[in-house]
Each structure stands twice: as C-alpha cells, then as structure tokens.
Design a protein around this motif. Structure first.
Motif, short mmCIF file in Angstrom:
data_model
loop_
_atom_site.label_atom_id
_atom_site.label_comp_id
_atom_site.label_asym_id
_atom_site.label_seq_id
_atom_site.Cartn_x
_atom_site.Cartn_y
_atom_site.Cartn_z
N GLY A 20 0.78 -1.23 0.00
CA GLY A 20 0.00 0.00 0.00
C GLY A 20 0.82 1.28 0.00
N SER A 21 2.09 1.21 0.00
CA SER A 21 2.89 2.44 0.01
C SER A 21 3.23 2.83 -1.42
CB SER A 21 4.16 2.27 0.83
OG SER A 21 5.02 1.35 0.18
N THR A 22 3.43 4.12 -1.64
CA THR A 22 3.78 4.64 -2.96
C THR A 22 5.11 5.35 -2.84
OG1 THR A 22 1.46 4.96 -3.41
CG2 THR A 22 3.00 6.06 -4.86
N SER A 23 5.96 5.06 -3.75
CA SER A 23 7.27 5.70 -3.68
C SER A 23 7.20 7.11 -4.26
CB SER A 23 8.31 4.87 -4.43
OG SER A 23 8.08 4.95 -5.81
N ALA A 24 8.11 7.91 -3.87
CA ALA A 24 8.17 9.30 -4.36
C ALA A 24 8.44 9.32 -5.86
CB ALA A 24 9.25 10.06 -3.62
N LEU A 25 9.17 8.34 -6.36
CA LEU A 25 9.47 8.28 -7.78
C LEU A 25 8.20 8.03 -8.60
CD1 LEU A 25 11.66 8.38 -9.90
CD2 LEU A 25 11.97 5.92 -9.60
N GLU A 26 7.33 7.18 -8.11
CA GLU A 26 6.06 6.92 -8.79
C GLU A 26 5.19 8.18 -8.81
OE1 GLU A 26 4.71 3.69 -6.45
OE2 GLU A 26 5.49 2.19 -7.84
N LEU A 27 5.16 8.91 -7.73
CA LEU A 27 4.40 10.16 -7.67
C LEU A 27 4.96 11.20 -8.63
CD1 LEU A 27 3.56 10.53 -3.89
CD2 LEU A 27 2.01 9.98 -5.75
N MET A 28 6.27 11.27 -8.72
CA MET A 28 6.88 12.23 -9.64
C MET A 28 6.57 11.88 -11.09
SD MET A 28 10.58 13.29 -7.98
CE MET A 28 11.37 12.74 -9.41
N ALA A 29 6.49 10.61 -11.40
CA ALA A 29 6.18 10.19 -12.76
C ALA A 29 4.70 10.41 -13.09
CB ALA A 29 6.55 8.72 -12.96
N LEU A 30 3.84 10.31 -12.10
CA LEU A 30 2.41 10.42 -12.31
C LEU A 30 1.93 11.88 -12.39
CD1 LEU A 30 -0.05 8.64 -12.63
CD2 LEU A 30 -0.38 8.71 -10.17
#
Length: 171
Positions: A20-30
């Motif tokens: 359930g955690s989201t990495s900062a890299l995924e958020l930056m890409a999204l």
C-alpha cells in the motif's frame, strides 16, 4: 514442540510492510500525466462550450435578422433590407462576450460571400427562411499552455422561418 510445527515467525526490527505504500518516484512520474489530463479535459470542455455558444448566437442572430425588416418580397427595397439584416445579425453576435473570449480573432461570418445572415423567399409564398452562419476558431483558451492541443474551428448555423405580410386581396 513437535518436529512438524514450524518455529514462530519473528518480525525483524525496522522492517516495514511495503504493502500500500507509494514511492516518491512513482508520484513524480504520475504528476505530469495528471496535469496533462487536466489540461486536455479543460481544452475539450472549452471547445464544447465554444460550439454551444456559436450555435446559440447563430440562432439568436437568425431570429434578429428575420424580425428586423418588413416584407421579404422583391417589391421592397431588397438592398436596404439585406443590409439591415446583416447589421441586426452582427449586433446580436457582437453582444455575446463569450464569443470574444472563446474565439481567437473573434467570431467570423461563415455565410456565402462572407455574410452573417442569408434569406430565401419565394414570390408565391408568404414564408421566408433566414439563416445565420458563424465560424469560430478556438484553442481552448483557458488551458494553462496555449497551443498544446491545437486549434479547432467550430461552425454555428441558426435558422428562423417567418411569415412575410402579403399584398394579395388588398385594394
């Protein structure tokens, strides 16, 4: 303890579940994808709003051009009536501030010979048809990045059928 039983699992200290955690890299890409989606939705909405505004203005302009003048028959001053119809249609279109905001370069006449309104009347009929034509080139003016999705030209056509006074049967 029996030999078949497994020893109890111990949790390691400091080990966290990554479920359930989201990495900062995924958020930056999204983030750019979401911003592009919002910009596209805004562009599509403004293009649809431009289409509706142009169609409504054309309908109002056709009505104004139809009721501004008297008879549509040839024994009237056709040139003066045509000029009056053009001016009436243009005045109605100019009174719509949403068209100035949505159309780059403002609304343009799209009728034959660059006219706002055209009319058709037959000498034997007491009815006349007035049609207003408007073209609007829009770029989704409220999008944060102009020119990102290109421009689109929308057309509006409005028609009004009216009865013209006849002179049949009058002394």
């Amino acid at each position: 303890m029996t030999a078949d039983a497994a020893p109890p699992m111990r949790r390691r200290r400091g080990a966290r579940s990554e479920r359930g955690s989201t990495s900062a890299l995924e958020l930056m890409a999204l983030t750019p994808v979401c911003a592009l989606a919002v910009a596209f939705i805004t562009w599509a909405g403004n293009t649809g709003q431009a289409q509706l505004a142009v169609t409504l203005a054309a309908q109002e302009a056709a009505t104004a051009a139809a009721v501004c003048c008297g008879s549509f028959h040839s024994h009237d001053a056709a040139y003066d009536q045509n000029t009056a119809r053009q001016l009436a249609a243009e005045a109605v279109i100019a009174a719509r501030p949403s068209l100035e905001r949505l159309c780059t370069g403002g609304p343009q006449p799209a009728g034959p010979h660059g006219q706002w309104a055209t009319h058709t009347a037959t000498p034997d009929s007491a009815a006349a048809v007035v049609t207003a034509h408007i073209a609007c080139t829009t770029d989704g003016a409220a999008t944060p990045v102009r020119g990102l999705f290109g421009t689109r030209t929308v057309h509006g056509h409005g028609t009004h059928i009216t009865t013209a006074p006849t002179t049949k049967g009058t002394p």
